[in-house]
Design a protein around this motif. Structure first.
Motif, mmCIF file in Angstrom:
data_model
loop_
_atom_site.group_PDB
_atom_site.id
_atom_site.type_symbol
_atom_site.label_atom_id
_atom_site.label_comp_id
_atom_site.label_asym_id
_atom_site.label_seq_id
_atom_site.Cartn_x
_atom_site.Cartn_y
_atom_site.Cartn_z
ATOM 1 N N ASP A 91 0.853 -1.188 0.000
ATOM 2 C CA ASP A 91 0.000 0.000 0.000
ATOM 3 C C ASP A 91 0.891 1.241 0.000
ATOM 4 O OD1 ASP A 91 -1.849 1.994 0.342
ATOM 5 O OD2 ASP A 91 -2.601 1.289 2.282
ATOM 6 N N THR A 92 1.247 1.719 -1.182
ATOM 7 C CA THR A 92 2.111 2.899 -1.259
ATOM 8 C C THR A 92 1.352 4.194 -0.982
ATOM 9 O OG1 THR A 92 1.786 3.006 -3.660
ATOM 10 C CG2 THR A 92 3.729 1.814 -2.857
ATOM 11 N N THR A 93 0.014 4.128 -0.923
ATOM 12 C CA THR A 93 -0.705 5.353 -0.574
ATOM 13 C C THR A 93 -0.372 5.782 0.852
ATOM 14 O OG1 THR A 93 -2.700 4.215 0.232
ATOM 15 C CG2 THR A 93 -2.607 4.731 -2.111
ATOM 16 N N VAL A 94 -0.137 4.835 1.745
ATOM 17 C CA VAL A 94 0.202 5.200 3.115
ATOM 18 C C VAL A 94 1.673 5.598 3.228
ATOM 19 C CG1 VAL A 94 0.758 2.847 3.907
ATOM 20 C CG2 VAL A 94 -0.059 4.535 5.535
ATOM 21 N N THR A 95 2.543 5.004 2.431
ATOM 22 C CA THR A 95 3.970 5.335 2.532
ATOM 23 C C THR A 95 4.308 6.648 1.846
ATOM 24 O OG1 THR A 95 4.525 4.056 0.545
ATOM 25 C CG2 THR A 95 4.604 2.902 2.659
ATOM 26 N N THR A 96 3.420 7.150 1.001
ATOM 27 C CA THR A 96 3.672 8.425 0.310
ATOM 28 C C THR A 96 2.743 9.535 0.767
ATOM 29 O OG1 THR A 96 2.184 7.800 -1.514
ATOM 30 C CG2 THR A 96 4.523 7.245 -1.761
ATOM 31 N N ASP A 97 1.793 9.234 1.634
ATOM 32 C CA ASP A 97 0.847 10.241 2.109
ATOM 33 C C ASP A 97 1.605 11.364 2.819
ATOM 34 O OD1 ASP A 97 -1.175 11.707 3.467
ATOM 35 O OD2 ASP A 97 -2.463 9.936 3.517
ATOM 36 N N GLU A 98 1.291 12.612 2.449
ATOM 37 C CA GLU A 98 1.998 13.766 3.015
ATOM 38 C C GLU A 98 1.934 13.801 4.535
ATOM 39 O OE1 GLU A 98 1.926 18.691 2.839
ATOM 40 O OE2 GLU A 98 0.508 17.502 1.639
ATOM 41 N N LYS A 99 0.831 13.347 5.100
ATOM 42 C CA LYS A 99 0.679 13.481 6.550
ATOM 43 C C LYS A 99 1.597 12.541 7.339
ATOM 44 C CE LYS A 99 -3.356 10.390 7.214
ATOM 45 N NZ LYS A 99 -4.793 10.376 7.596
ATOM 46 N N PHE A 100 2.261 11.626 6.629
ATOM 47 C CA PHE A 100 3.222 10.739 7.277
ATOM 48 C C PHE A 100 4.666 11.061 6.893
ATOM 49 C CE2 PHE A 100 -0.605 7.875 6.789
ATOM 50 C CZ PHE A 100 -1.046 8.063 8.095
ATOM 51 N N GLN A 101 4.869 12.158 6.155
ATOM 52 C CA GLN A 101 6.204 12.515 5.690
ATOM 53 C C GLN A 101 6.847 13.537 6.637
ATOM 54 O OE1 GLN A 101 7.395 10.798 2.883
ATOM 55 N NE2 GLN A 101 5.438 9.751 3.198
ATOM 56 N N ASP A 102 8.115 13.771 6.416
ATOM 57 C CA ASP A 102 8.898 14.734 7.209
ATOM 58 C C ASP A 102 8.284 16.131 7.086
ATOM 59 O OD1 ASP A 102 10.827 16.391 8.320
ATOM 60 O OD2 ASP A 102 12.510 15.303 7.442
ATOM 61 N N PRO A 103 7.894 16.756 8.197
ATOM 62 C CA PRO A 103 7.240 18.068 8.115
ATOM 63 C C PRO A 103 8.183 19.263 8.210
ATOM 64 C CG PRO A 103 7.109 17.292 10.357
ATOM 65 C CD PRO A 103 7.873 16.231 9.579
ATOM 66 N N PHE A 104 9.468 19.057 8.450
ATOM 67 C CA PHE A 104 10.362 20.183 8.693
ATOM 68 C C PHE A 104 10.681 20.949 7.407
ATOM 69 C CE2 PHE A 104 11.015 17.923 12.636
ATOM 70 C CZ PHE A 104 11.185 18.962 13.546
ATOM 71 N N ARG A 105 10.917 22.235 7.573
ATOM 72 C CA ARG A 105 11.337 23.097 6.450
ATOM 73 C C ARG A 105 12.836 22.960 6.257
ATOM 74 N NH1 ARG A 105 7.649 26.842 4.545
ATOM 75 N NH2 ARG A 105 5.858 27.302 5.902
ATOM 76 N N TYR A 106 13.210 22.607 5.047
ATOM 77 C CA TYR A 106 14.634 22.500 4.709
ATOM 78 C C TYR A 106 15.005 23.491 3.611
ATOM 79 C CZ TYR A 106 14.291 18.198 7.385
ATOM 80 O OH TYR A 106 14.054 17.273 8.386
ATOM 81 N N GLN A 107 14.058 24.300 3.163
ATOM 82 C CA GLN A 107 14.286 25.324 2.147
ATOM 83 C C GLN A 107 14.016 26.677 2.784
ATOM 84 O OE1 GLN A 107 15.272 24.703 -1.112
ATOM 85 N NE2 GLN A 107 15.478 26.909 -1.448
ATOM 86 N N ALA A 108 14.989 27.572 2.732
ATOM 87 C CA ALA A 108 14.826 28.888 3.340
ATOM 88 C C ALA A 108 13.665 29.627 2.695
ATOM 89 C CB ALA A 108 16.107 29.693 3.217
ATOM 90 N N GLN A 109 12.911 30.326 3.540
ATOM 91 C CA GLN A 109 11.786 31.110 3.034
ATOM 92 C C GLN A 109 12.261 32.481 2.566
ATOM 93 O OE1 GLN A 109 7.959 30.514 5.322
ATOM 94 N NE2 GLN A 109 9.445 29.966 6.910
#
Length: 449
Positions: A431-449
């Protein structure tokens, strides 16, 4: 002294390294070209704030914006102007920078739905509901799981701020580790393979780790943090470290009503996030109840799984987990790793290990507690012909007493086509829908705003 000196010129190729003077905190920078911009890729386990300074002649430095590293790395794009330009990142002269949740994290305007996921009817049936190990005092909430998501990916949870829970439980691999043994904060190796976390909520026995030494998921999530090989932290230090971050005050207040950081709240939030990782949209789920979407080979494999293979004796129900039993699957005799027996000291417990869900099994190689099997084909062949006789070998893997070779390890004697069919069926649980769902991914900002 945290100053980090970086020299760069507009003639840099598409990707390049430039001379760097690293501070005591071991921050480093690499540069790369991206169109008409120079990107400064900062690696900083200390999560400092850095002021960008520029100069045309390495004399007078002009102050630019200040950027904060929130989880070990940050990419800062800089425009390239003039024939020669120098850049410096200076932590000693960093200005004030916002450290609120909006600055640190990429979160939606309203919480993702963790608390009440939409599940198909077969995953709402009484036998499945009975597998749910959520305790009455830690029901999953949207705010709690959001906090848990940040904690799960945060490297602050390790002593040197280089390892997170996600380092050993990677979403793309079914929240497991493709390495046989995971690498800890100081480079040491774990003693067992990292188990996949997909649908960890559904385990009637409640206990966690391969040897089930943690009575609940709430107990389990704190142990790797304190393990001397894995993350090397103390809970007191972790509470102090997280309490110093303004964005965590917001997340804890949302989840628990006040900004106070405690180890109990850390435990509950992490457990809520892990329990929310539920697989429900695999090919198998879409096929229930008649499996008209399966190929002939996949249906053959399903019949073997539930019939001659007797696989469902240990991997039962639509979540492919055991009931209230734990098993010895005859990997070896004697067992080098005694599993539950090493905890209890009882001979009759040697070789007993937790039986994980088979959901997303295709993604979680290598297999078994010691990662000895690299492929599903090898796993199937083991159960077909390689189960070892052991005094504690579980009954489903023995021939019935009184019959041919009674009490001896079962040999399935599957043909190559049947073994391939069984593997094909196991892959319908992906079930790749759960492994790629945004809500389970890394939430940190790594790109400067």
């Amino acid at each position: 002294m945290k100053k980090l000196l970086l020299l760069a010129v507009t003639a840099l190729p598409a990707a390049a390294q430039v001379p760097v003077q690293a501070p005591a905190e071991a921050a480093t920078v690499q540069t790369r070209r991206a169109g008409n911009q120079l990107v400064l890729d900062v690696q900083d386990p200390g999560n400092h704030a850095w002021r960008v300074q520029t100069s045309d002649h390495l004399g007078d430095w002009t102050n630019g914006a200040t950027y904060r590293v929130f989880n070990g790395s940050l990419s800062i794009p800089m425009p390239l102007n003039g024939s020669r330009r120098f850049f410096r990142l200076n932590s000693d002269e960093a200005g004030t920078v916002s450290s609120d949740a909006d600055s640190a994290l990429l979160l939606p305007a309203t919480f993702f739905n963790y608390a009440n996921p939409t599940l198909p009817a077969h995953l709402l049936a009484p036998p499945i509901v009975a597998q749910d190990n959520t305790p009455a005092n830690n029901a999953t909430t949207n705010a709690g799981a959001t906090l848990g998501r940040a904690l799960f990916y945060d490297k602050r949870l390790s002593a040197n701020q280089t390892i997170s829970c996600a380092s050993c439980h990677q979403a793309a691999h079914g929240f497991s580790d493709p390495k046989t043994f995971s690498v800890g904060f100081a480079g040491g190796l774990t003693g067992r393979n990292s188990m996949g976390l997909t649908s960890a909520k559904y385990y009637l026995r409640e206990h966690y780790f391969w040897d089930e030494r943690a009575a609940t998921l709430e107990d389990q999530v704190l142990q790797p943090i304190q393990n001397s090989v894995e993350m090397g932290m103390t809970l007191d230090l972790l509470v102090t470290r997280l309490s110093a971050e303004p964005f965590y005050a917001e997340l804890f207040a949302d989840a628990f009503g006040t900004p106070a950081v405690t180890s109990d709240r850390i435990s509950k939030a992490l457990a809520q996030f892990v329990r929310s990782i539920i697989s429900s949209r695999s090919k198998y789920d879409l096929g229930v109840p008649n499996f008209n979407n399966f190929t002939a080979q996949e249906n053959q494999g399903r019949a073997i799984f539930n019939g001659a293979g007797n696989c469902n004796a240990c991997h039962g129900s639509d979540n492919f987990v055991p009931g209230n039993l734990i098993f010895n699957n005859g990997l070896e005799n004697p067992y080098i790793d005694k599993g539950v027996g090493a905890i209890s000291g009882r001979i009759q417990d040697e070789g007993l290990f937790k039986v994980p869900s088979l959901r997303n099994i295709e993604l979680t190689a290598p297999y078994m507690h010691d990662g000895r099997f690299a492929t599903l084909e090898q796993v199937v062949e083991f159960y077909n012909s390689g189960v070892v006789n052991h005094p504690n070998l579980s009954a489903p893997l023995r021939n019935p007493p009184g019959g041919p070779n009674g009490g001896q390890p079962r040999r399935l004697n599957l043909t190559n086509a049947q073994k391939a069919a069984l593997v094909a069926f196991l892959k319908t649980l992906t079930d790749t829908t759960v492994t790629t769902d945004e809500k389970f991914q890394d939430p940190f900002r790594y790109q400067a705003q």
